[in-house]
Write an enzyme that holds these catalytic residues in place. Structure first.
Site, PDB file in Angstrom:
ATOM      1  N   GLY A  14       0.781  -1.235   0.000  1.00  0.00           N
ATOM      2  CA  GLY A  14       0.000   0.000   0.000  1.00  0.00           C
ATOM      3  C   GLY A  14       0.810   1.280   0.000  1.00  0.00           C
ATOM      4  O   GLY A  14       0.307   2.333   0.385  1.00  0.00           O
ATOM      5  N   ASN A  16       1.628   3.099  -2.511  1.00  0.00           N
ATOM      6  CA  ASN A  16       0.989   4.096  -3.384  1.00  0.00           C
ATOM      7  C   ASN A  16      -0.226   4.724  -2.703  1.00  0.00           C
ATOM      8  O   ASN A  16      -0.435   5.930  -2.792  1.00  0.00           O
ATOM      9  CB  ASN A  16       0.613   3.475  -4.737  1.00  0.00           C
ATOM     10  CG  ASN A  16       1.802   3.395  -5.665  1.00  0.00           C
ATOM     11  OD1 ASN A  16       2.236   4.399  -6.214  1.00  0.00           O
ATOM     12  ND2 ASN A  16       2.378   2.203  -5.804  1.00  0.00           N
ATOM     13  N   MET A  93      -3.999  -7.016  -7.181  1.00  0.00           N
ATOM     14  CA  MET A  93      -3.456  -8.171  -7.905  1.00  0.00           C
ATOM     15  C   MET A  93      -4.538  -9.133  -8.404  1.00  0.00           C
ATOM     16  O   MET A  93      -4.350 -10.339  -8.400  1.00  0.00           O
ATOM     17  CB  MET A  93      -2.448  -8.921  -7.008  1.00  0.00           C
ATOM     18  CG  MET A  93      -1.251  -8.082  -6.601  1.00  0.00           C
ATOM     19  SD  MET A  93      -0.390  -7.324  -7.997  1.00  0.00           S
ATOM     20  CE  MET A  93       0.446  -8.760  -8.663  1.00  0.00           C
ATOM     21  N   ARG A  94      -5.679  -8.586  -8.810  1.00  0.00           N
ATOM     22  CA  ARG A  94      -6.705  -9.434  -9.402  1.00  0.00           C
ATOM     23  C   ARG A  94      -7.089  -8.846 -10.759  1.00  0.00           C
ATOM     24  O   ARG A  94      -7.130  -7.635 -10.918  1.00  0.00           O
ATOM     25  CB  ARG A  94      -7.970  -9.466  -8.533  1.00  0.00           C
ATOM     26  CG  ARG A  94      -7.881 -10.386  -7.351  1.00  0.00           C
ATOM     27  CD  ARG A  94      -9.094 -10.225  -6.470  1.00  0.00           C
ATOM     28  NE  ARG A  94     -10.335 -10.670  -7.094  1.00  0.00           N
ATOM     29  CZ  ARG A  94     -10.761 -11.940  -7.105  1.00  0.00           C
ATOM     30  NH1 ARG A  94     -10.052 -12.887  -6.530  1.00  0.00           N
ATOM     31  NH2 ARG A  94     -11.911 -12.254  -7.681  1.00  0.00           N
ATOM     32  N   HIS A 112       1.366   0.710 -13.343  1.00  0.00           N
ATOM     33  CA  HIS A 112       2.060  -0.524 -13.730  1.00  0.00           C
ATOM     34  C   HIS A 112       3.561  -0.239 -13.756  1.00  0.00           C
ATOM     35  O   HIS A 112       3.986   0.794 -14.291  1.00  0.00           O
ATOM     36  CB  HIS A 112       1.566  -0.957 -15.117  1.00  0.00           C
ATOM     37  CG  HIS A 112       2.176  -2.244 -15.578  1.00  0.00           C
ATOM     38  ND1 HIS A 112       1.759  -3.472 -15.108  1.00  0.00           N
ATOM     39  CD2 HIS A 112       3.181  -2.490 -16.450  1.00  0.00           C
ATOM     40  CE1 HIS A 112       2.490  -4.421 -15.681  1.00  0.00           C
ATOM     41  NE2 HIS A 112       3.353  -3.859 -16.493  1.00  0.00           N
TER      42      HIS A 112
END
Ligand code: GRF
Length: 203
Positions: A14, A16, A93-94, A112
């Site tokens: 976390g 970011n 991450m999904r 990304h």
């Protein structure tokens, strides 16, 4: 202020999310984080969001849902209830279902750790090292139905050094992410963009 309510979806440490909250607190980024959704109970993002006093902090366990579509629908309903204008993926991450993406057209952004379109997918940093590129970086882009392929909003580069390993390169990229993500969110709220085919043009 209008157009500034954001939902953050995260799975990991976390950092970011932390810098977005910090820049909001400093009065630099005009966003309001209304909701944080995590799909991992131990995500650092949950603690960060709670400590910052985010109004709604939710852990949703994918195992409690029959399929991806139902999990995503539950997330989408929460985002709708919180009246969020933007959905910010921060280490989420999904893979999002098509229905989720279509419910919020051009309102979902992701960061990304590569200069897209190079190195899409789950290990952009490792792939960049294996390929031997001399410049790496990060990209903020709109989320479309193709993985890591939506219109590009902003990019920043870093050098790749001969003695880099995964951690050292990722750390250098993250320093740029931490500047690029809050500043791009600020531009989204204050300026907005137009799309010409797949090219985003800032207002
Ligand atoms: C970042 O490197 C981002 O580019 C990728 O996931 C990582 C998330 O890091 N999508 P953090 O959880 O925000 O520290």
């Amino acid at each position: 202020m209008k157009n500034n309510r954001i939902a953050v979806m995260a799975s990991g440490k976390g950092s970011n999310l932390q810098v977005i909250l910090d820049e909001i607190n400093r009065g630099v980024c005009p966003a309001q984080v209304e909701l944080v959704i995590c799909n991992k109970a131990d995500a650092g993002a949950i603690t960060i969001a709670k400590n910052a006093g985010v109004p709604h902090v939710k852990f949703l366990n994918p195992k409690d849902y029959d399929n991806r579509e139902m999990f995503d629908e539950a997330c989408a309903d929460m985002i709708g209830e919180a009246s969020c204008d933007w959905i910010v993926l921060a280490g989420y991450m999904r893979i999002l279902s098509v229905a989720f993406i279509q419910r919020f057209p051009n309102k979902i952004i992701n960061i990304h750790p590569s200069i897209l379109p190079a190195f899409v997918g789950g290990d952009a940093v490792g792939d960049a090292l294996k390929h031997g590129v001399k410049v790496a970086g990060c990209t903020v882009h709109l989320v479309s139905e193709d993985l890591d392929s939506g219109p590009i909003l902003a990019q920043a580069t870093v050098p790749v050094l001969d003695n880099d390993d995964w951690d050292s390169l990722h750390q250098r990229i993250q320093l740029e992410e931490h500047k690029l993500y809050p500043s791009t969110i600020k531009r989204l709220i204050l300026n907005g963009f137009k799309l010409k085919d797949r090219v985003a043009i800032w207002n």
